[in-house]
Design a protein around this motif. Structure first.
Motif, PDB file in Angstrom:
ATOM      1  N   ARG A 110       0.847  -1.349   0.144  1.00 40.18           N
ATOM      2  CA  ARG A 110      -0.134   0.071  -0.177  1.00 40.18           C
ATOM      3  C   ARG A 110       0.832   1.276   0.129  1.00 40.18           C
ATOM      4  N   VAL A 111       0.200   2.402  -0.340  1.00 42.02           N
ATOM      5  CA  VAL A 111       0.958   3.739  -0.421  1.00 42.02           C
ATOM      6  C   VAL A 111       0.257   4.753   0.607  1.00 42.02           C
ATOM      7  N   MET A 112       0.744   5.137   1.656  1.00 40.39           N
ATOM      8  CA  MET A 112       0.076   5.954   2.748  1.00 40.39           C
ATOM      9  C   MET A 112      -1.256   5.134   3.243  1.00 40.39           C
ATOM     10  N   GLY A 113      -1.398   4.145   3.263  1.00 37.33           N
ATOM     11  CA  GLY A 113      -2.494   3.234   3.824  1.00 37.33           C
ATOM     12  C   GLY A 113      -3.276   3.053   2.454  1.00 37.33           C
ATOM     13  N   ALA A 114      -3.230   3.516   1.543  1.00 38.58           N
ATOM     14  CA  ALA A 114      -4.171   3.296   0.526  1.00 38.58           C
ATOM     15  C   ALA A 114      -3.895   2.035  -0.430  1.00 38.58           C
ATOM     16  N   ALA A 115      -4.892   1.331  -0.748  1.00 40.26           N
ATOM     17  CA  ALA A 115      -4.734   0.164  -1.921  1.00 40.26           C
ATOM     18  C   ALA A 115      -4.588   0.883  -3.126  1.00 40.26           C
ATOM     19  N   GLN A 131      -4.894   5.710 -18.881  1.00 36.14           N
ATOM     20  CA  GLN A 131      -4.499   4.948 -17.694  1.00 36.14           C
ATOM     21  C   GLN A 131      -5.099   5.995 -16.457  1.00 36.14           C
ATOM     22  N   ARG A 132      -5.481   5.159 -15.609  1.00 35.15           N
ATOM     23  CA  ARG A 132      -5.980   5.582 -14.213  1.00 35.15           C
ATOM     24  C   ARG A 132      -5.406   4.804 -12.951  1.00 35.15           C
ATOM     25  N   HIS A 133      -4.977   5.535 -11.974  1.00 35.41           N
ATOM     26  CA  HIS A 133      -4.482   5.119 -10.852  1.00 35.41           C
ATOM     27  C   HIS A 133      -5.315   5.411  -9.769  1.00 35.41           C
ATOM     28  N   ILE A 134      -5.891   4.369  -8.961  1.00 37.80           N
ATOM     29  CA  ILE A 134      -7.113   4.842  -8.140  1.00 37.80           C
ATOM     30  C   ILE A 134      -6.609   4.550  -6.665  1.00 37.80           C
ATOM     31  N   PHE A 135      -6.456   5.494  -5.680  1.00 37.72           N
ATOM     32  CA  PHE A 135      -5.998   5.304  -4.345  1.00 37.72           C
ATOM     33  C   PHE A 135      -7.303   4.954  -3.703  1.00 37.72           C
ATOM     34  N   GLU A 136      -7.740   4.026  -3.058  1.00 35.94           N
ATOM     35  CA  GLU A 136      -8.828   3.776  -2.164  1.00 35.94           C
ATOM     36  C   GLU A 136      -8.424   3.859  -0.589  1.00 35.94           C
ATOM     37  N   GLY A 137      -8.878   4.637  -0.168  1.00 32.84           N
ATOM     38  CA  GLY A 137      -8.445   4.969   1.524  1.00 32.84           C
ATOM     39  C   GLY A 137      -7.142   5.695   1.458  1.00 32.84           C
ATOM     40  N   GLY A 138      -6.488   5.542   2.568  1.00 37.76           N
ATOM     41  CA  GLY A 138      -5.047   6.076   2.848  1.00 37.76           C
ATOM     42  C   GLY A 138      -5.581   7.388   3.515  1.00 37.76           C
ATOM     43  N   SER A 139      -4.394   8.069   3.954  1.00 37.66           N
ATOM     44  CA  SER A 139      -4.359   9.586   4.506  1.00 37.66           C
ATOM     45  C   SER A 139      -3.120  10.254   4.255  1.00 37.66           C
ATOM     46  N   GLY A 140      -3.529  11.519   4.146  1.00 36.38           N
ATOM     47  CA  GLY A 140      -2.253  12.317   4.012  1.00 36.38           C
ATOM     48  C   GLY A 140      -2.269  12.741   2.501  1.00 36.38           C
TER      49      GLY A 140
END
Length: 367
Positions: A110-115, A131-140
């Motif tokens: 994960r990145v900064m808590g994001a999937a 292209q799309r990069h989707i961050f699900e959740g996380g913080s910061g």
């Protein structure tokens, strides 16, 4: 060693390396004419680099996604983050109603808590990689960038949609002359890429590449506000291609030009990495890294975002498209690219033009 994954349709063939997430080779086919406009490091695939060399450098090729961009000095991660060093696990392929496909990969870790999910969409008859990069959740917050690299073994002329201004960093990529050479003066601020100041005080046209036979340089171009569509164009009539990078500048509000032309002398560069022009669409405080991008800085104080903010309860999406078409030697510098819902209209300074299929909705915020 991860196996390459091929993503292709009638117009585009991508060799995707899940280890690091690099689009290692991208071939565009238009009416039987094949072109490969992207760069590949000379050591890619050689397997001779040491264990201390990060994956992103070992695999250096084509295009990859950086999160964070450059130095990972907030959350421990290699240079350019886990998105360009970690393992992208294949999720599946969705057949689209328009006859296209969307191929998905999920990043480990994960990145900064994001999937993080990577989507690569190809549409029939389109010479674009969506292209799309989707961050699900996380913080910061974190700086992000697409790291497309165009080959400049044949001369390349650059053009862009409207930019507000440009800068070079406070110091060159290599400050020790024993390690590398820069062609440009540092720092400098400018409004016309055709009027850069060289290290020796002479004028340099930054739209014509390579700018020097042996140099390593960085230039940041900041998009003019007020638009939801921006473009970068790299024209190589002798190379037979026109490369296009397309984005929403509200999400990726700047372009970093990485001019790598045999200017670094130490391993693995060893004065053998050249003919490379990074056209890196980003939301970052230049190449200063994660901490410097989320802290107050000169760009953010001027209203230019330098990091995206993750949503702990939702998702955050970064969209980008690149593509290419074959051209003949009669083409000249691109002066206009206009996007409609279903195509882009390209015009050069000699009056030549082309209309090619493009899905503008692919860049829409939140899509």
């Amino acid at each position: 060693m991860s196996l390459r994954h091929v993503v292709q349709n009638d117009s585009v063939r991508i060799v995707f390396d899940p280890e690091g997430g690099h689009m290692e080779r991208v071939t565009f086919d238009v009416d039987g004419r094949e072109i490969e406009p992207l760069h590949r490091a000379p050591w890619n695939g050689g397997g001779a680099l040491g264990e201390d060399v990060p994956v992103v450098l070992k695999k250096l090729a084509g295009d990859f996604f950086c999160a964070p961009f450059c130095q990972s000095d907030v959350e421990p991660a290699p240079w350019h983050g886990w998105t360009s060093n970690g393992l992208w696990r294949f999720v599946g392929v969705e057949q689209r109603g328009d006859g296209g496909t969307t191929t998905r990969f999920r990043l480990d870790p994960r990145v900064m808590g994001a999937a993080v999910t990577k989507e690569i969409t190809l549409r029939p008859g389109h010479t674009f990689v969506y292209q799309r990069h989707i961050f699900e959740g996380g913080s910061g917050s974190l700086p992000v960038a697409h790291h497309a690299m165009v080959r400049t073994d044949m001369p390349v002329t650059l053009s862009f949609s409207q930019k507000a201004f440009g800068t070079t960093p406070d110091s060159p990529v290599e400050t020790d002359p024993a390690l590398g050479h820069a062609a440009l003066a540092y720092p400098q601020r400018f409004t016309d890429l055709r009027s850069l100041k060289g290290a020796d005080g002479t004028a340099i046209d930054g739209t014509h590449h390579p700018i020097d036979p042996q140099a390593e340089d960085l230039v940041l171009l900041v998009d003019a506000p007020g638009s939801d569509f921006a473009w970068s164009a790299a024209l190589s009539p002798e190379g037979g291609f026109l490369f296009l990078g397309l984005k929403d500048p509200r999400i990726l509000p700047a372009t970093l030009l990485w001019m790598s032309n045999f200017g670094r002398t130490y391993a693995p560069w060893s004065a053998r990495h050249g003919h490379c022009l990074g056209i890196e669409e980003l939301c970052s405080n230049g190449g200063l890294g994660h901490a410097a991008s989320v802290a107050p800085n000169v760009l953010s104080s001027a209203g230019v975002p330098t990091a995206i903010t993750l949503d702990p309860e939702g998702s955050t999406t970064v969209s980008y498209a690149f593509g290419a078409i074959p051209v003949d030697r009669g083409w000249r510098r691109i002066v206009s690219i206009v996007a409609t819902d279903a195509q882009i209209l390209i015009e050069d300074e000699s009056g030549r033009s082309a209309a090619i299929p493009f899905d503008r909705s692919s860049l829409a915020v939140g899509q």
